[in-house]
Design a protein around this motif. Sequence first.
Motif, mmCIF file in Angstrom:
data_model
loop_
_atom_site.group_PDB
_atom_site.id
_atom_site.type_symbol
_atom_site.label_atom_id
_atom_site.label_comp_id
_atom_site.label_asym_id
_atom_site.label_seq_id
_atom_site.Cartn_x
_atom_site.Cartn_y
_atom_site.Cartn_z
ATOM 1 N N ILE A 1 -3.136 -5.487 3.352
ATOM 2 C CA ILE A 1 -2.896 -5.899 1.962
ATOM 3 C C ILE A 1 -4.074 -5.472 1.079
ATOM 4 C CG2 ILE A 1 -2.720 -7.911 0.437
ATOM 5 C CD1 ILE A 1 -0.976 -9.227 2.541
ATOM 6 N N ALA A 2 -5.291 -5.583 1.614
ATOM 7 C CA ALA A 2 -6.476 -5.161 0.864
ATOM 8 C C ALA A 2 -6.446 -3.653 0.605
ATOM 9 C CB ALA A 2 -7.739 -5.551 1.624
ATOM 10 N N ILE A 3 -6.093 -2.870 1.655
ATOM 11 C CA ILE A 3 -5.995 -1.418 1.497
ATOM 12 C C ILE A 3 -4.880 -1.065 0.506
ATOM 13 C CG2 ILE A 3 -5.302 0.688 2.698
ATOM 14 C CD1 ILE A 3 -8.139 -0.059 3.290
ATOM 15 N N HIS A 4 -3.753 -1.764 0.630
ATOM 16 C CA HIS A 4 -2.627 -1.556 -0.263
ATOM 17 C C HIS A 4 -3.047 -1.795 -1.719
ATOM 18 C CE1 HIS A 4 1.627 -1.884 -1.566
ATOM 19 N NE2 HIS A 4 1.187 -2.862 -2.323
ATOM 20 N N TRP A 5 -3.786 -2.892 -1.951
ATOM 21 C CA TRP A 5 -4.240 -3.211 -3.315
ATOM 22 C C TRP A 5 -5.217 -2.160 -3.820
ATOM 23 C CZ3 TRP A 5 -9.163 -4.111 -5.153
ATOM 24 C CH2 TRP A 5 -9.247 -4.591 -6.464
ATOM 25 N N LEU B 1 -5.714 1.075 -2.841
ATOM 26 C CA LEU B 1 -5.134 2.402 -3.073
ATOM 27 C C LEU B 1 -4.192 2.416 -4.272
ATOM 28 C CD1 LEU B 1 -4.370 3.579 0.581
ATOM 29 C CD2 LEU B 1 -6.218 4.334 -0.913
ATOM 30 N N GLY B 2 -3.572 1.264 -4.558
ATOM 31 C CA GLY B 2 -2.635 1.220 -5.674
ATOM 32 C C GLY B 2 -3.244 0.767 -6.978
ATOM 33 N N HIS B 3 -4.538 0.418 -6.986
ATOM 34 C CA HIS B 3 -5.171 -0.101 -8.204
ATOM 35 C C HIS B 3 -5.376 1.019 -9.221
ATOM 36 C CE1 HIS B 3 -8.009 -2.151 -10.858
ATOM 37 N NE2 HIS B 3 -7.610 -3.281 -10.294
ATOM 38 N N VAL C 1 4.430 11.662 -8.252
ATOM 39 C CA VAL C 1 3.146 10.977 -8.115
ATOM 40 C C VAL C 1 3.314 9.477 -8.349
ATOM 41 C CG1 VAL C 1 0.827 10.717 -9.095
ATOM 42 C CG2 VAL C 1 1.782 13.005 -8.741
ATOM 43 N N LEU C 2 4.096 9.104 -9.353
ATOM 44 C CA LEU C 2 4.313 7.690 -9.661
ATOM 45 C C LEU C 2 5.067 6.984 -8.539
ATOM 46 C CD1 LEU C 2 5.235 8.011 -13.448
ATOM 47 C CD2 LEU C 2 3.116 7.090 -12.491
ATOM 48 N N ASP C 3 5.890 7.712 -7.793
ATOM 49 C CA ASP C 3 6.619 7.125 -6.659
ATOM 50 C C ASP C 3 5.715 6.877 -5.464
ATOM 51 O OD1 ASP C 3 8.992 7.049 -8.006
ATOM 52 O OD2 ASP C 3 9.794 8.905 -7.150
ATOM 53 N N ARG C 4 4.483 7.424 -5.502
ATOM 54 C CA ARG C 4 3.546 7.287 -4.381
ATOM 55 C C ARG C 4 2.199 6.769 -4.867
ATOM 56 N NH1 ARG C 4 6.996 11.359 -3.888
ATOM 57 N NH2 ARG C 4 7.821 11.950 -1.839
ATOM 58 N N PRO C 5 2.150 5.554 -5.407
ATOM 59 C CA PRO C 5 0.893 5.037 -5.962
ATOM 60 C C PRO C 5 -0.218 4.916 -4.934
ATOM 61 C CG PRO C 5 2.530 3.284 -5.780
ATOM 62 C CD PRO C 5 3.244 4.565 -5.508
ATOM 63 N N ASP C 6 0.142 4.707 -3.666
ATOM 64 C CA ASP C 6 -0.870 4.546 -2.634
ATOM 65 C C ASP C 6 -1.492 5.875 -2.200
ATOM 66 O OD1 ASP C 6 -0.579 1.759 -2.493
ATOM 67 O OD2 ASP C 6 1.182 1.970 -1.230
ATOM 68 N N ALA C 7 -0.975 6.992 -2.712
ATOM 69 C CA ALA C 7 -1.553 8.289 -2.363
ATOM 70 C C ALA C 7 -2.878 8.529 -3.074
ATOM 71 C CB ALA C 7 -0.572 9.410 -2.687
#
Length: 451
Positions: free
Chosen positions: A116-120, A122-124, A147-153
């Motif tokens: 969850i921390a990594i998810h937050w 990468l998506g911040h 790009v918008l479909d892959r915020p965690d990239a």
Amino acid sequence: MLLLGEAVLMFCVIVAAVYLRLGVTEAPYELVERNGYFKALIATIFCLGAFYLFDLYDFIVMHDRRELVLRLVQALGLAWMALALSFYAYPGMMLGRGITLIALPLAITLMVGWRIAIHWFLGHPDFGERILIVGSGSLAVEVARQVLDRPDAGYRIVGFVGTDSDQIGKSLINPRVIGMTNELEEIVKREGIDRIVVAMGERRAQLPTDKLLKLSLRGDVSIEEGATFYERVTGRVSLDMIRPSWLIFTGRGRQARLSAITRSAVHRLVALIGMILSLPLVALTVVLIKIDSRGPVFYKQQRVGKNGQPFTLTKFRSMRIDAESAGPVWASKADDRTTRVGRIIRKIRVDEIPQFWNILRGEMNFVGPRPERPHFVAQLAQEIPYYEQRHLIAPGLTGWAQIKYPYGASIEDAREKLQYDLFYIKNHSLLLDAIILFETIKIILFGRGGQ
């Protein structure tokens, strides 16, 4: 980095469980004298393998937090069951009694928190590479959408720059047009741009060549062609962005020919091993097909191979003998022409085993674009640009398109799959082949992904 971080975390969780169970005085004996560190490493590899099987290194899965937590629990459960079976078969691998019962809830808690921390992170919106898109047409919007479909990239689109002053301030998809191409240097400096993506459909007299060249020579910002960036983000080649030069400059050189010979030799060796190992399964399948329905065991069909050369593909028959009495028809995922045994062998891919013979004959590789029938190739080549370029390399039993795109039975599906096939043609290697084979095995076992 994610893989390395999780390997360290899981290893530390197991070592911590040893200390919690045995105490500070007895834990070093278990870890050092009884090879506890090595056993912890083996358990860590089991866990990472389970994470891979449950697609936990896929950014799309990571984006859905609920799905992420569910798959983490499932993956850890599978890993612990596999470890339990290993301990039963090889008692010497077992850590001290009760350690796994402490490690499992500890691992679930820490891994969920970590992910969850990594998810937050990468998506911040404040983290990641800041991107400016040069262009404001349909190609630029499509790049932004991916790009918008892959915020965690880790990419953050700051906005677009165009050539029409009336578009300034207009929202094309979510980011706005924030300036003109003649203001490129000022915008890059003001917005702290890390990468410029050039995605202009018509470039003559519109592309700010001098300004892009100046920025490139300074080295302050990375500049990338839109089609290349799109390809890297999505894992496919856009037919709308592709240019004839792409085909010219990705032609087969001497080194590529040597690589193709090596790949073909490796694929034939794997096919030979697979054919030998699958003999018991082949015998069982032959018996079941004969019992289930009348007709031949094998089904032979003309397909188009490398350089457009036809060859005869062999499969176990999975359909009724009158399946195409009215002419060629695209197969579908839930095809009502399949027999009872046919539905089973198609689902677990046993019907593909006879194609090992095609691989040994050099007509196919294990990995490549799926070979299509001449009737459909002629039709699709008229409807889809660059369709015949998929025959630049040998077809495969599985492929990049098969693991990335669901089962398709239409011209639009063929168009989508072609984009993945062209990506594979441009980037194929033994490493990519290995990735595709592992993904194919995962799809067969778990039923997720492409077909």
